[in-house]
Design an enzyme around this catalytic site. Structure first.
Site, PDB file in Angstrom:
ATOM      1  N   GLY A 142      58.493   3.718  64.979  1.00  0.00           N
ATOM      2  CA  GLY A 142      58.205   5.033  65.030  1.00  0.00           C
ATOM      3  C   GLY A 142      57.503   5.825  63.496  1.00  0.00           C
ATOM      4  O   GLY A 142      58.020   7.248  63.547  1.00  0.00           O
ATOM      5  N   SER A 143      57.396   5.061  62.548  1.00  0.00           N
ATOM      6  CA  SER A 143      57.412   5.150  60.978  1.00  0.00           C
ATOM      7  C   SER A 143      55.719   6.531  61.129  1.00  0.00           C
ATOM      8  O   SER A 143      56.371   6.959  60.746  1.00  0.00           O
ATOM      9  CB  SER A 143      57.015   4.179  60.394  1.00  0.00           C
ATOM     10  N   SER A 144      55.016   6.511  62.368  1.00  0.00           N
ATOM     11  CA  SER A 144      53.905   7.199  61.839  1.00  0.00           C
ATOM     12  C   SER A 144      54.310   8.614  62.514  1.00  0.00           C
ATOM     13  O   SER A 144      54.264  10.150  62.222  1.00  0.00           O
ATOM     14  CB  SER A 144      52.714   6.698  62.429  1.00  0.00           C
ATOM     15  N   ALA A 145      55.236   8.438  63.145  1.00  0.00           N
ATOM     16  CA  ALA A 145      56.118  10.145  64.193  1.00  0.00           C
ATOM     17  C   ALA A 145      56.588  10.588  63.242  1.00  0.00           C
ATOM     18  O   ALA A 145      56.777  11.520  63.302  1.00  0.00           O
ATOM     19  CB  ALA A 145      56.430  10.063  65.675  1.00  0.00           C
ATOM     20  N   ALA A 146      57.465   9.821  62.811  1.00  0.00           N
ATOM     21  CA  ALA A 146      58.507   9.887  62.082  1.00  0.00           C
ATOM     22  C   ALA A 146      58.037  11.047  60.656  1.00  0.00           C
ATOM     23  O   ALA A 146      58.706  11.962  60.611  1.00  0.00           O
ATOM     24  CB  ALA A 146      59.411   8.965  61.629  1.00  0.00           C
ATOM     25  N   ASP A 197      57.660   8.376  70.870  1.00  0.00           N
ATOM     26  CA  ASP A 197      58.091   8.650  69.364  1.00  0.00           C
ATOM     27  C   ASP A 197      58.118  10.182  68.828  1.00  0.00           C
ATOM     28  O   ASP A 197      59.109  10.086  68.051  1.00  0.00           O
ATOM     29  CB  ASP A 197      57.322   7.324  68.561  1.00  0.00           C
TER      30      ASP A 197
HETATM   31  C1  LIG Z   1      53.773   1.134  72.653  1.00  0.00           C
HETATM   32  C2  LIG Z   1      54.618   2.882  73.303  1.00  0.00           C
HETATM   33  O1  LIG Z   1      55.053   3.179  74.288  1.00  0.00           O
HETATM   34  C3  LIG Z   1      56.055   2.700  72.393  1.00  0.00           C
HETATM   35  C4  LIG Z   1      55.079   2.795  70.504  1.00  0.00           C
HETATM   36  O2  LIG Z   1      56.709   2.836  69.895  1.00  0.00           O
HETATM   37  C5  LIG Z   1      53.542   3.102  72.753  1.00  0.00           C
HETATM   38  C6  LIG Z   1      53.688   5.295  73.120  1.00  0.00           C
HETATM   39  O3  LIG Z   1      54.735   5.526  74.153  1.00  0.00           O
HETATM   40  O4  LIG Z   1      53.205   6.047  73.337  1.00  0.00           O
END
Ligand SMILES: C[C@@](O)(CCO)CC(=O)[O-]
Length: 317
Positions: free
Chosen positions: A105-109, A150
């Site tokens: 989750g680096s980009s979302a975090a 994320d």
């Molecule tokens: C692969 C996925 O299910 C999780 C990515 O961390 C993509 C998403 O939910 O957006």
């Protein structure tokens, strides 16, 4: 006119998807928890020169930032416009313990911490929906078609049971057992993996949707196993989910090898976590001691880093 502070910060953390990744993009439920061992902090300050960023990816003027930072430059522009605030002389410093492109989750975090930092800097209140709205803009740029999980988990203090567009429930994970997360050292390709699953769904709708729906069922069963403190059952469900993810083509040789290694070393279950095609895998162990043994084996077999997490710590506060 408000005087702006010298600097302001925003924080977030990594996430681990326990079960349900990829299927969650198609409306199936998933379970994920905040991974506080991997925090991220963004600091904003005013500078004399043009806007600049300092991060492990790139440090320098924002106007020369690489494409991988387009999500941040777009967010800065959008939020500046929405809040009618000048952003041309801001310095952005990103400090992150989340390994980039590893399904944590680096980009979302980073986006979450950045939005929080900007709103703090401009002294504007930020409610959770507005935060998610902006992080979603960033995630669409980073990953194409995000489910939103994320964004939700990297800004949450509790584990979540998440279903795109319909529900979000804070969960207590009060389970006997320890989870090992291991980094393959290979950059995951979440955007590509999500796009490839979409191709599978387009070309082989029956098989692909059967796998996706099955993962939804496994997630519901995992929720039950957690509620009944049944780590053995949860472990089996995790391994079954890995098999479905593999059939959907989002695993790779190293992930499969580490999953096999964990199972051979006594894990109750193991699977990839996040987007796949590299990134991280997780394994469930009945005790901390066992988790340490498994983590050591994973390192021997090519993992570049491991973390051990007591699942009983994931309470809904
Ligand atoms: C692969 C996925 O299910 C999780 C990515 O961390 C993509 C998403 O939910 O957006």
């Amino acid at each position: 006119m408000k005087t702006l502070p010298e600097q302001a910060t925003g924080t977030a953390h990594g996430k681990i998807i326990l079960i349900g990744e990829h299927a969650v993009v198609y409306g199936e439920p998933a379970i994920a928890f905040p991974f506080k061992a991997t925090p991220v902090e963004v600091t904003i300050r005013q500078i004399e020169t043009a806007a600049a960023i300092s991060s492990s990816y790139y440090s320098g003027p924002l106007k020369d930032a690489p494409v991988s930072l387009t999500n941040i430059t777009t967010l800065l522009q959008t939020i500046g416009d929405d809040l009618s605030q000048p952003t041309g002389h801001l310095s952005i410093t990103v400090t992150s313990r989340i390994p980039a492109e590893r399904g944590m989750g680096s980009s979302a975090a980073v986006a979450t911490a950045f939005v929080r930092a900007l709103f703090n800097y401009f002294n504007v209140p930020l409610d959770p929906d507005r935060l998610l709205y902006y992080v979603d803009i960033s995630e669409k740029i980073a990953h194409g078609n995000p489910s939103g999980i994320d964004a939700r988990v990297t800004s949450s203090d509790s584990p979540v049971f998440y279903q795109k567009g319909s529900m979000f429930e804070s969960l207590s994970i009060n389970l006997t057992g320890h989870l090992i997360a291991a980094d393959t050292g290979i950059k995951g390709q979440t955007g590509q993996a999500v796009a490839d699953v979409a191709e599978e769904v387009a070309h082989h709708p029956e098989q692909a949707m059967a796998l996706i729906r099955n993962m939804g069922v496994l997630t519901l069963q995992a929720k039950e196993a957690i509620a009944h403190n049944d780590p053995e059952r949860l472990g089996k469900l995790l391994t079954q989910a890995h098999s479905s993810l593999k059939q959907l083509s989002v695993s790779n040789t190293k992930l499969d090898h580490l999953v096999e290694t964990a199972l051979r070393s006594g894990a109750l279950g193991a699977k990839l976590t996040g987007g796949g095609r590299g990134g991280c895998m997780i394994a469930l162990a009945e005790s901390e001691k066992k988790a340490e043994v498994i983590a050591e084996k994973l390192m021997e077999q090519g993992a570049v880093n491991t973390w051990i997490h007591a699942l009983g710590e994931d309470k809904h506060e």
